[in-house]
Scaffold this motif. Structure first.
Motif, PDB file in Angstrom:
ATOM      1  N   GLN A 181      54.237 -80.563  55.220  1.00 54.72           N
ATOM      2  CA  GLN A 181      55.532 -80.051  54.749  1.00 54.72           C
ATOM      3  C   GLN A 181      55.693 -78.607  55.224  1.00 54.72           C
ATOM      4  OE1 GLN A 181      57.802 -81.811  53.514  1.00 54.72           O
ATOM      5  NE2 GLN A 181      56.811 -83.634  52.699  1.00 54.72           N
ATOM      6  N   PRO A 182      56.071 -78.403  56.470  1.00 52.27           N
ATOM      7  CA  PRO A 182      56.099 -77.049  57.044  1.00 52.27           C
ATOM      8  C   PRO A 182      57.112 -76.107  56.414  1.00 52.27           C
ATOM      9  CG  PRO A 182      57.030 -78.657  58.580  1.00 52.27           C
ATOM     10  CD  PRO A 182      56.405 -79.434  57.476  1.00 52.27           C
ATOM     11  N   GLU A 183      58.105 -76.620  55.667  1.00 52.48           N
ATOM     12  CA  GLU A 183      59.153 -75.765  55.103  1.00 52.48           C
ATOM     13  C   GLU A 183      58.935 -75.430  53.626  1.00 52.48           C
ATOM     14  OE1 GLU A 183      61.253 -74.470  57.169  1.00 52.48           O
ATOM     15  OE2 GLU A 183      60.427 -75.711  58.795  1.00 52.48           O
ATOM     16  N   TRP A 184      57.986 -76.079  52.980  1.00 51.53           N
ATOM     17  CA  TRP A 184      57.819 -75.844  51.539  1.00 51.53           C
ATOM     18  C   TRP A 184      57.174 -74.480  51.275  1.00 51.53           C
ATOM     19  CZ3 TRP A 184      55.734 -80.821  48.680  1.00 51.53           C
ATOM     20  CH2 TRP A 184      56.683 -81.846  48.809  1.00 51.53           C
ATOM     21  N   PRO A 185      57.618 -73.761  50.257  1.00 49.41           N
ATOM     22  CA  PRO A 185      56.912 -72.542  49.828  1.00 49.41           C
ATOM     23  C   PRO A 185      55.580 -72.929  49.148  1.00 49.41           C
ATOM     24  CG  PRO A 185      59.184 -72.574  49.028  1.00 49.41           C
ATOM     25  CD  PRO A 185      58.873 -73.957  49.507  1.00 49.41           C
ATOM     26  N   ILE A 186      54.479 -72.435  49.676  1.00 49.94           N
ATOM     27  CA  ILE A 186      53.152 -72.735  49.121  1.00 49.94           C
ATOM     28  C   ILE A 186      52.454 -71.420  48.851  1.00 49.94           C
ATOM     29  CG2 ILE A 186      50.921 -73.840  49.513  1.00 49.94           C
ATOM     30  CD1 ILE A 186      52.351 -75.707  51.517  1.00 49.94           C
ATOM     31  N   THR A 187      52.066 -71.214  47.600  1.00 45.58           N
ATOM     32  CA  THR A 187      51.381 -69.986  47.197  1.00 45.58           C
ATOM     33  C   THR A 187      50.068 -70.334  46.512  1.00 45.58           C
ATOM     34  OG1 THR A 187      53.508 -68.878  46.852  1.00 45.58           O
ATOM     35  CG2 THR A 187      51.565 -67.859  45.856  1.00 45.58           C
ATOM     36  N   VAL A 188      49.013 -69.660  46.925  1.00 48.44           N
ATOM     37  CA  VAL A 188      47.687 -69.835  46.315  1.00 48.44           C
ATOM     38  C   VAL A 188      47.333 -68.550  45.587  1.00 48.44           C
ATOM     39  CG1 VAL A 188      45.262 -70.381  46.704  1.00 48.44           C
ATOM     40  CG2 VAL A 188      47.020 -71.380  48.191  1.00 48.44           C
ATOM     41  N   VAL A 189      46.849 -68.680  44.360  1.00 49.98           N
ATOM     42  CA  VAL A 189      46.485 -67.529  43.532  1.00 49.98           C
ATOM     43  C   VAL A 189      44.992 -67.576  43.243  1.00 49.98           C
ATOM     44  CG1 VAL A 189      46.884 -66.349  41.332  1.00 49.98           C
ATOM     45  CG2 VAL A 189      48.767 -67.568  42.456  1.00 49.98           C
ATOM     46  N   ASP A 190      44.313 -66.434  43.378  1.00 49.74           N
ATOM     47  CA  ASP A 190      42.896 -66.389  43.049  1.00 49.74           C
ATOM     48  C   ASP A 190      42.554 -65.045  42.423  1.00 49.74           C
ATOM     49  OD1 ASP A 190      40.311 -68.227  43.998  1.00 49.74           O
ATOM     50  OD2 ASP A 190      39.804 -66.138  43.563  1.00 49.74           O
ATOM     51  N   ALA A 191      41.672 -65.076  41.417  1.00 49.80           N
ATOM     52  CA  ALA A 191      41.310 -63.863  40.690  1.00 49.80           C
ATOM     53  C   ALA A 191      40.310 -63.005  41.455  1.00 49.80           C
ATOM     54  CB  ALA A 191      40.729 -64.233  39.324  1.00 49.80           C
ATOM     55  N   ARG A 192      39.669 -63.568  42.492  1.00 56.18           N
ATOM     56  CA  ARG A 192      38.633 -62.825  43.214  1.00 56.18           C
ATOM     57  C   ARG A 192      39.216 -62.104  44.428  1.00 56.18           C
ATOM     58  NH1 ARG A 192      35.308 -67.989  44.585  1.00 56.18           N
ATOM     59  NH2 ARG A 192      37.469 -68.543  45.040  1.00 56.18           N
ATOM     60  N   GLU A 193      38.596 -60.990  44.750  1.00 56.99           N
ATOM     61  CA  GLU A 193      39.008 -60.270  45.953  1.00 56.99           C
ATOM     62  C   GLU A 193      38.504 -60.976  47.197  1.00 56.99           C
ATOM     63  OE1 GLU A 193      38.961 -55.715  47.775  1.00 56.99           O
ATOM     64  OE2 GLU A 193      38.144 -56.141  45.780  1.00 56.99           O
ATOM     65  N   VAL A 194      37.280 -61.524  47.125  1.00 51.62           N
ATOM     66  CA  VAL A 194      36.697 -62.277  48.239  1.00 51.62           C
ATOM     67  C   VAL A 194      36.765 -63.754  47.880  1.00 51.62           C
ATOM     68  CG1 VAL A 194      34.662 -62.675  49.649  1.00 51.62           C
ATOM     69  CG2 VAL A 194      35.176 -60.368  48.835  1.00 51.62           C
ATOM     70  N   PHE A 195      37.378 -64.550  48.739  1.00 50.24           N
ATOM     71  CA  PHE A 195      37.559 -65.975  48.470  1.00 50.24           C
ATOM     72  C   PHE A 195      37.313 -66.749  49.760  1.00 50.24           C
ATOM     73  CE2 PHE A 195      41.565 -63.974  49.548  1.00 50.24           C
ATOM     74  CZ  PHE A 195      42.047 -64.778  50.570  1.00 50.24           C
ATOM     75  N   SER A 196      37.355 -68.055  49.675  1.00 53.81           N
ATOM     76  CA  SER A 196      37.218 -68.943  50.832  1.00 53.81           C
ATOM     77  C   SER A 196      35.942 -68.672  51.620  1.00 53.81           C
ATOM     78  CB  SER A 196      38.425 -68.826  51.770  1.00 53.81           C
ATOM     79  OG  SER A 196      38.338 -69.796  52.808  1.00 53.81           O
ATOM     80  N   TYR A 197      34.820 -68.925  50.970  1.00 60.63           N
ATOM     81  CA  TYR A 197      33.529 -68.806  51.648  1.00 60.63           C
ATOM     82  C   TYR A 197      32.657 -70.000  51.255  1.00 60.63           C
ATOM     83  CZ  TYR A 197      32.270 -66.875  47.074  1.00 60.63           C
ATOM     84  OH  TYR A 197      32.098 -66.689  45.727  1.00 60.63           O
ATOM     85  N   GLY A 198      31.641 -70.253  52.043  1.00 59.63           N
ATOM     86  CA  GLY A 198      30.758 -71.385  51.777  1.00 59.63           C
ATOM     87  C   GLY A 198      29.745 -71.054  50.704  1.00 59.63           C
ATOM     88  N   ALA A 199      30.099 -71.258  49.450  1.00 59.09           N
ATOM     89  CA  ALA A 199      29.237 -70.865  48.330  1.00 59.09           C
ATOM     90  C   ALA A 199      27.883 -71.564  48.362  1.00 59.09           C
ATOM     91  CB  ALA A 199      29.942 -71.141  47.005  1.00 59.09           C
ATOM     92  N   CYS A 200      27.844 -72.779  48.900  1.00 59.15           N
ATOM     93  CA  CYS A 200      26.573 -73.506  48.962  1.00 59.15           C
ATOM     94  C   CYS A 200      25.577 -72.838  49.910  1.00 59.15           C
ATOM     95  CB  CYS A 200      26.819 -74.947  49.396  1.00 59.15           C
ATOM     96  SG  CYS A 200      27.780 -75.906  48.207  1.00 59.15           S
ATOM     97  N   GLY A 201      26.062 -71.922  50.749  1.00 56.03           N
ATOM     98  CA  GLY A 201      25.174 -71.206  51.650  1.00 56.03           C
ATOM     99  C   GLY A 201      24.577 -69.947  51.055  1.00 56.03           C
TER     100      GLY A 201
END
Length: 547
Positions: free
Chosen positions: A27-47
């Motif tokens: 859906q290229p036209e939809w507004p999509i917003t992601v909210v996160d409480a952390r300053e650093v996000f999207s990392y491989g936590a299992c590593g």
């Protein structure tokens, strides 16, 4: 004209970002917003444990794409066309107004949504009265690595107490000792390590391997108290007091469900968010995915809390398809997991016999040991496998394995696919695999385990490898070289090579007997032969290789 929906996703980790990026492609036209409480996000936590162990040289590698870009806010805006607001904490949901209240350094604001996705993940489970002190740690997020690594590098941490011998606990035990040479005491309330994925037979193998690598393992030792001061920390576990420089509490995680509660979403019996097969909560237009939700377990037929990155990624993709209008569902799970314990590779799928028996299911087990390649191949290594099945219908409910190389996870992966399709013992017996001496034996160990189960269905019974032999009559059918390598003691021991059995039948006691060989294969054959002669006998599952 196509309908445009505003989608707000809370949680910028595996499930949330997978959902956002997949949905943007659909859906290229939809507004999509992601909210996160952390300053650093999207990392491989299992590593994270492997950064501490030195296997991964720098923490930043966990946040980088395979082609070298940092997955920060600019990356998601420029490459994925997804807005990520971080650090902003979601504090409340107004379902009627369809708005999400968020708070950050710049104040607070409300985000309007047509569809809300809760992907808030899980947080470390804490022990009661756990003190807040620099020497007391949990290990779950990016910020947990730095203080431990600094303490180890500066020589301030020479002895670490690790509370909890689960997946993270055993990884940390290796990390602290193998790279830094720190003394490690691993404390576990259960009888053996990794109790969520291994029954005691294989758990005992892991204990021996940890101890062989100089990790002190205290099992059946529930922690009663942790006291920290400027000079160290004292952990009271069972009848012991362990004095260490630091303690890491790794007793599992619990789902973060506060936001879901504020939206009125129901929780399930595991206290995670209840969702249907389309990942919808009980509140219209509110969805959930990742480590905060319940799954439907194929082995038990009921709900399960399985916070695994592999499942979270799949759930994020499925939910994006659902939101985009596709007819996708997230089905049952088997809970496949793997962990590295020094040179030992451990993997499992399904449920342990202990768990299923505790739930009132009358399950049975078999155990085997077999080479991962042709036995004559120079690099062949032993694999130990346990299989759990339901004797009422022969359905396989769990497979567990340990081995010295990565071939164990391969068998568990195959077992997972079969179990998800309701496979019974005969289905495992009939598996086809790619065979060549450098890669596999002619009979795959997973099939051998199923053959042992099929034998047991035909009354060729095995006993646990941990069976106390001090009061048993044991017939050892191994050759002298095998006996010399792994001596066996028993209440009454008869050493008769399998090739000599028929000529020395008069020396075999009337029974009941236990028959022993190296892997269990010869002894199972002997049990069948003895039963045909009217002699009651069973064999030691997995053979002496387990002992």
């Amino acid at each position: 004209m196509k309908e445009t929906k505003r989608v707000v996703i809370v949680g910028a980790s595996a499930a949330g970002l997978r959902c956002a990026c997949r949905l943007r492609r659909l859906q290229p036209e939809w507004p999509i917003t992601v909210v996160d409480a952390r300053e650093v996000f999207s990392y491989g936590a299992c590593g994270l444990p492997y950064v501490l162990s030195g296997d991964i040289e720098e923490l930043g590698a966990l946040r980088r794409t395979p082609y070298g870009l940092d997955r920060d806010g600019d990356y998601f805006a420029d490459v994925k066309s997804v807005e990520v607001l971080a650090p902003w904490k979601a504090t409340g949901v107004d379902v009627e107004a369809q708005s999400l209240h968020i708070e950050g350094a710049e104040g607070d604001r409300d985000l309007e949504w047509d569809e809300l996705v809760i992907a808030t993940g899980a947080s470390p489970r804490k022990l009661p009265d756990l003190p807040e002190h620099p020497r007391v740690h949990t290990f779950h997020v990016w910020d947990d690595v730095k203080p431990l690594k600094i303490g180890l590098m500066q020589g301030e941490i020479d002895h670490v107490a690790v509370v909890g011998a689960g997946l993270v606990g055993v990884e940390l035990a290796e990390a602290f000792h193998s790279l830094w040479g720190a003394e490690v005491t691993l404390i576990e309330a259960a009888a053996t390590p990794l109790p969520e994925i291994l029954d005691p037979e294989l758990g005992e193998v892991v204990t021996r391997h940890l101890e062989a690598n100089d990790v002190r393992v205290l099992t059946r030792s529930a922690v009663a108290d942790i006291v920290a001061d400027d000079d160290g920390v004292t952990v009271t576990a069972g009848s012991e007091e362990i004095r260490a420089d630091a303690v890491v509490v790794a007793v599992g995680v619990e789902p973060q469900v506060e936001l879901a509660r504020s939206a009125g979403a129901e929780l399930g019996p595991t206290r995670a968010i209840r969702v249907d097969e389309r990942l919808a909560t009980t509140v219209p237009h509110v969805w959930a995915a990742g480590d905060c939700i319940e799954c439907h377990h194929v082995a038990t037929g009921g709900p399960a809390f399985l916070p695994l990155g592999s499942l979270a990624n799949r759930q994020g993709r499925v939910l994006a398809d659902v939101l985009a209008g596709r007819q996708e569902t997230f089905g049952q799970v088997a809970g496949a997991a793997a962990v590295k314990v020094f040179d030992l590779n451990v993997a499992a799928v399904g449920c342990t016999a202990a768990r299923l028996s505790g739930d009132g299911m009358g399950v049975r087990q078999v155990w085997i040991s077999a080479e991962d390649r042709a036995h004559y191949w120079p690099e062949a290594k032993l694999i130990l496998l346990g299989m759990v099945y339901d004797p009422a219908n022969n359905r396989v409910l769990g497979v567990q394995g340990v081995g010295e190389e990565g071939e164990v996870a391969k068998r568990i992966d195959v077992a997972a696919q079969l179990m998800l399709r309701g496979a019974v013992i005969s289905d495992f017996v009939e598996i086809e695999h790619a065979y060549a001496p450098p890669y596999a034996p002619a009979l795959d160990p997973l099939a051998v385990a199923a053959m042992a189960a099929a034998n047991q269905v035909e009354a060729i019974e095995s006993v646990s490898p941990l069976t106390d032999l001090s009061r048993e009559i044991v017939v050892d059918v191994r050759v002298p070289e095998e006996r010399e390598e792994r001596p066996l003691s028993a209440g009454e021991l008869h050493e008769i090579e399998v090739s000599e059995l028929r000529g020395r039948v008069d020396e075999i006691p009337d029974g009941p007997l236990l028959v022993a060989c190296a892997h269990g294969t010869r002894s199972a054959e002997v049990v069948r032969w003895l039963s045909q002669r009217g002699i009651q006998a069973r064999y030691i599952g997995g053979g002496t290789s387990w002992r």
